[in-house]
Design a protein around this motif. Sequence first.
Motif: not given
Length: 242
Positions: A22-24, A47-50, A167-169
């Motif tokens: 379970h991640i989010l 963050k990336t999962t979202l 995503d984290e540029p």
Amino acid sequence: MGKIHKIVLEVKDLHTYYGLSHILFGVSLIVRQGEVTCLLGRNGAGKTTLIKSICGLVPASSGEVWYQGKNIIKTPAHRIASSGVIPAFSDNRIFGNLTVKENLEIGKMRPRSDEKRVIWTIEKIYDLFPILKEFEKRWAGSLSGGQQQILCVAKALMGNPELLILDEPTIGLAPVVIASIGEQIEILKAENTSILLTEQNVKFASRLGDACSIIDMGEIKYQGTFKDLHNNESIVSEYLSV
Ligand SMILES: Nc1ncnc2c1ncn2[C@@H]1O[C@H](COP(=O)(O)OP(=O)(O)OP(=O)(O)O)[C@@H](O)[C@H]1O
Ligand SMILES: [Mg+2]
């Protein structure tokens, strides 16, 4: 009081798993028109999962993602992208064995019929990022990390995003390159592009961001302005300091 901008994207109570992990855990988030909404959090915070759940790349198990009046939680990824939600992932920047120009051509999507925003063309991209014009015939894989990141953002712009997700540029980039990416984001914002920006670099995000959320262990721990965040040292040290 400033003007309240219209909501572009609304995430409600999202839960996501990778297999049994379970991640989010019930994530909610709002992105407003023409604003830079920042999602801050440490490594592995979710963050990336979202972003992947918003874009349909990792299916959410429950919750809602509202965009253009529809809950898109079950919409396939390619439809979400063609309706204008376009991500640029920093760990998956570009096609190294294609030229810069070919990468941009791949990013191109037909403008939607209701298009009211700027339509991005290769020429317009070259005006904003002259370095890409200069290197248009080079293999993308031969560019520096910073140049590849610019190409990655440019490729996403070629899809004419209504919502651009970065995503984290800045990850792995030198300070001078980070500053130039910041300037480009300012220009996009001035053109009324709505941006969801994930970052671990709080300083960078706070210069650009309008609203800010902090995610930690798959839960939103803070939602508000950067000003209030800066006045709240305990939140910063608990969820963002390394
Ligand atoms: N494909 C996957 N399969 C299983 N677990 C994953 C997968 N991708 C990520 N995770 C786990 O999900 C959690 C959230 O990861 P995620 O990549 O969303 O975090 P992040 O905030 O983007 O981190 P980073 O700043 O390092 O990119 C972490 O515990 C990570 O180990
Ligand atoms: Mg990530």
